[in-house]
Design an enzyme around this catalytic site. Structure first.
Site, short mmCIF file in Angstrom:
data_model
loop_
_atom_site.label_atom_id
_atom_site.label_comp_id
_atom_site.label_asym_id
_atom_site.label_seq_id
_atom_site.Cartn_x
_atom_site.Cartn_y
_atom_site.Cartn_z
N GLY A 15 26.08 29.52 80.90
CA GLY A 15 26.15 28.43 79.82
C GLY A 15 24.95 28.08 79.24
N ILE A 17 23.26 24.75 79.08
CA ILE A 17 22.36 24.35 79.91
C ILE A 17 21.64 25.25 80.85
CG2 ILE A 17 21.71 22.56 81.75
CD1 ILE A 17 24.29 20.70 80.44
N ARG A 93 36.15 19.03 77.77
CA ARG A 93 37.46 18.37 76.98
C ARG A 93 37.79 19.43 75.89
NH1 ARG A 93 39.40 12.64 76.62
NH2 ARG A 93 37.28 12.25 77.42
N ARG A 99 42.16 12.17 79.45
CA ARG A 99 41.06 12.08 80.31
C ARG A 99 41.59 12.53 81.60
NH1 ARG A 99 36.81 8.54 81.83
NH2 ARG A 99 36.94 7.69 79.58
N THR A 130 25.73 17.58 86.96
CA THR A 130 25.34 17.34 85.80
C THR A 130 26.64 17.45 84.73
OG1 THR A 130 22.95 18.09 85.84
CG2 THR A 130 23.94 18.35 83.65
N ASP A 160 20.05 9.87 80.13
CA ASP A 160 20.37 8.63 79.32
C ASP A 160 18.96 7.78 79.43
OD1 ASP A 160 23.03 8.92 79.00
OD2 ASP A 160 22.98 9.25 81.18
N HIS A 188 27.99 7.74 83.11
CA HIS A 188 27.29 8.55 82.17
C HIS A 188 28.44 8.90 81.15
CE1 HIS A 188 25.49 11.64 79.76
NE2 HIS A 188 26.20 12.62 80.05
N1 LIG Z 1 25.05 14.42 82.61
C1 LIG Z 1 24.47 14.97 81.39
O1 LIG Z 1 23.33 14.19 81.06
C2 LIG Z 1 24.92 15.83 80.59
C3 LIG Z 1 24.50 16.23 79.30
C4 LIG Z 1 24.67 17.21 78.76
C5 LIG Z 1 25.95 18.05 79.09
N2 LIG Z 1 26.48 17.87 79.96
C6 LIG Z 1 27.84 18.75 80.63
O2 LIG Z 1 27.17 19.64 81.37
C7 LIG Z 1 28.17 20.43 81.48
C8 LIG Z 1 27.75 21.86 80.97
O3 LIG Z 1 27.36 21.91 79.57
P1 LIG Z 1 26.94 23.32 79.10
O4 LIG Z 1 26.53 22.83 77.53
O5 LIG Z 1 26.27 24.15 79.66
O6 LIG Z 1 28.29 23.99 78.69
P2 LIG Z 1 28.88 25.47 78.65
O7 LIG Z 1 30.22 25.38 78.26
O8 LIG Z 1 27.85 26.20 77.82
O9 LIG Z 1 28.61 26.06 80.19
C9 LIG Z 1 29.34 25.63 81.10
C10 LIG Z 1 29.53 27.14 81.96
O10 LIG Z 1 30.36 26.61 83.23
C11 LIG Z 1 30.80 27.77 83.64
N3 LIG Z 1 32.11 27.28 84.58
C12 LIG Z 1 33.24 26.85 84.38
N4 LIG Z 1 33.74 26.64 85.32
C13 LIG Z 1 32.90 27.06 86.55
C14 LIG Z 1 33.21 27.32 87.83
N5 LIG Z 1 34.35 26.64 88.55
N6 LIG Z 1 32.07 27.50 88.51
C15 LIG Z 1 30.93 28.03 87.80
N7 LIG Z 1 30.86 28.06 86.75
C16 LIG Z 1 31.76 27.34 85.92
C17 LIG Z 1 31.49 28.28 82.30
O11 LIG Z 1 31.86 29.68 82.39
C18 LIG Z 1 30.27 28.14 81.40
O12 LIG Z 1 29.42 29.22 81.46
C19 LIG Z 1 29.33 20.07 80.42
O13 LIG Z 1 30.28 19.50 81.51
C20 LIG Z 1 28.67 19.06 79.64
O14 LIG Z 1 29.38 17.99 79.09
C21 LIG Z 1 25.97 16.89 80.99
O1 LIG Z 2 27.98 13.24 75.60
C1 LIG Z 2 28.46 14.31 75.82
O2 LIG Z 2 29.62 14.81 75.95
C2 LIG Z 2 27.48 15.28 76.21
C3 LIG Z 2 26.60 14.85 77.38
O3 LIG Z 2 27.00 14.43 78.43
C4 LIG Z 2 25.29 14.36 76.76
O4 LIG Z 2 24.99 13.04 77.09
O5 LIG Z 2 24.55 14.77 75.99
#
Ligand SMILES: NC(=O)c1ccc[n+]([C@@H]2O[C@H](COP(=O)([O-])OP(=O)(O)OC[C@H]3O[C@@H](n4cnc5c(N)ncnc54)[C@H](O)[C@@H]3O)[C@@H](O)[C@H]2O)c1
Ligand SMILES: O=C(O)C[C@H](O)C(=O)O
Length: 329
Positions: A15, A17, A93, A99, A130, A160, A188
């Site tokens: 993905g 990240i 989502r 939710r 994450t 954050d 978060h």
């Molecule tokens: N906590 C934070 O501060 C924060 C910040 C940014 C994003 N996020 C979250 O991080 C997550 C990933 O973001 P992203 O932009 O990389 O998303 P993305 O959709 O680009 O990548 C997510 C990846 O997870 C994979 N995936 C789905 N189900 C899976 C499973 N069961 N096992 C292994 N891999 C699986 C998908 O195939 C995809 O490649 C999202 O939930 C996003 O909301 C959290």
């Molecule tokens: O807010 C979101 O859905 C993305 C991520 O959790 C963020 O904080 O950037």
């Protein structure tokens, strides 16, 4: 480099990240230049081909610290012997999803991953979630891993925390290094509470240094809490490089500890501190020593902060009820 490789699992590795995180992990940003890293990368089956391409790029960097890479779609294989698990992959989502649907879809990911960690991870495993909803996903994983001590599970609120430091530094025209003791409380999500009443700027109380309650309540808090949405609006997709960077900051601080006179924000299992119901994975100010975190105790919480913390914690309690209702914990 004489140490044996540390095994670091990353889920959702193909993905957005993942694309930022893997290269920094491989180049030593988590473990330093003297510790080899073995990457264990988990993806869903349809994303494995993309992941193979990312692995080709990792190979092409010839990172001296990268000792090996294994990829796969079975957490029971990928998590074998891992020391750190960075659980990034989650179900975003989709249109029309409520939710509850999101929690259920993520339960289908984090319950089996918790079980696989329980069965196969190394005895010193540390888990950072994450993938959103990060706090409740961490709760699901933790609840499905009864043999792993609960303090080894955490969720990411360091992004954050970093956002709050950056906004405050910009407001006061000081370098980010001047800011200490920032705290994110709660979830978060947009209900999180970035707290300036205990933060310090150059040794001075941050709320006093700002001296502007209207900015604090009307600009600072919503800017930090809604930053994720603002990035999605601007970029067309959610934060990725900053989320990867914060994931590394979080995991590295867990290994290295917090410096004297400072703390970090980390979502961990509540022991009831500050009136946060026991068992919720909520963000707190923590200090870390020898790989063990402790919630900073004894901070005075005024009425304004109490209301904000309670609102975010109420959301976490609702999420816990929802996943309980779904039989996920
Ligand atoms: N906590 C934070 O501060 C924060 C910040 C940014 C994003 N996020 C979250 O991080 C997550 C990933 O973001 P992203 O932009 O990389 O998303 P993305 O959709 O680009 O990548 C997510 C990846 O997870 C994979 N995936 C789905 N189900 C899976 C499973 N069961 N096992 C292994 N891999 C699986 C998908 O195939 C995809 O490649 C999202 O939930 C996003 O909301 C959290
Ligand atoms: O807010 C979101 O859905 C993305 C991520 O959790 C963020 O904080 O950037």
């Amino acid at each position: 480099m004489t140490n044996s490789p540390v095994k670091v699992a990353v889920t959702g590795a193909a993905g957005q990240i993942g694309y930022s995180l893997l290269f920094r992990l491989a180049s030593g940003a988590l473990l330093g230049p003297d510790t080899p890293i073995e990457l264990r990368l988990l993806e869903i089956t349809p994303a494995l081909k993309t992941l193979e391409g990312v692995v080709m790029e990792l190979d092409d960097c010839a990172f001296p610290t990268l000792a090996g890479i294994e990829i796969g779609d079975d957490p029971n294989v990928v998590f074998d012997g891992v020391n750190h698990a960075l659980l990034v992959g989650a179900r975003p989502r989709g249109p029309g999803m409520e939710r509850g649907d999101l929690l259920e879809a993520n339960g289908g990911i984090f319950a089996p991953q918790g079980k696989a960690l329980n069965a196969h991870a190394a005895s010193d495993i540390r888990v950072t979630v994450t993938g959103n909803p990060a706090n409740t996903n961490a709760l699901i994983a933790m609840s499905n891993a009864p043999d792993i001590p609960t303090e080894r599970f955490s969720a990411l609120t360091r992004l954050d925390h970093n956002r709050a430091i950056s906004q405050l530094a910009a407001k006061l025209g000081v370098p980010v290094t001047e800011i200490k003791k920032m705290t994110i409380w709660g979830n978060h999500s947009a209900t999180q509470y970035p707290d300036l009443f205990h933060a310090e700027v150059g040794g001075r109380n941050a709320a006093e240094a700002v001296g502007d309650q209207e900015w604090l309540a009307g600009t600072f808090i919503p800017t930090v809490a809604k930053r994720g949405a603002a990035i999605i609006e601007a970029r067309g997709s959610s934060s990725a490089a900053s989320a990867a960077s914060a994931t590394i900051d979080h995991a590295r601080t867990w290994i290295e500890g917090t410096p004297e006179g400072d703390w970090v924000s980390m979502s961990v299992r509540s022991d009831g501190s500050y009136g946060v119901p026991e068992g919720l994975i909520s963000s707190f100010p923590v200090t870390i020593k020898d790989g063990q975190w402790s919630i900073v105790q004894g901070l005075d919480i005024d009425e304004f902060s109490r209301g904000k913390i309670d609102a975010s914690v109420a959301e976490l309690a609702e999420e816990r009820e929802a996943v309980k209702g779904l039989g996920l914990i």
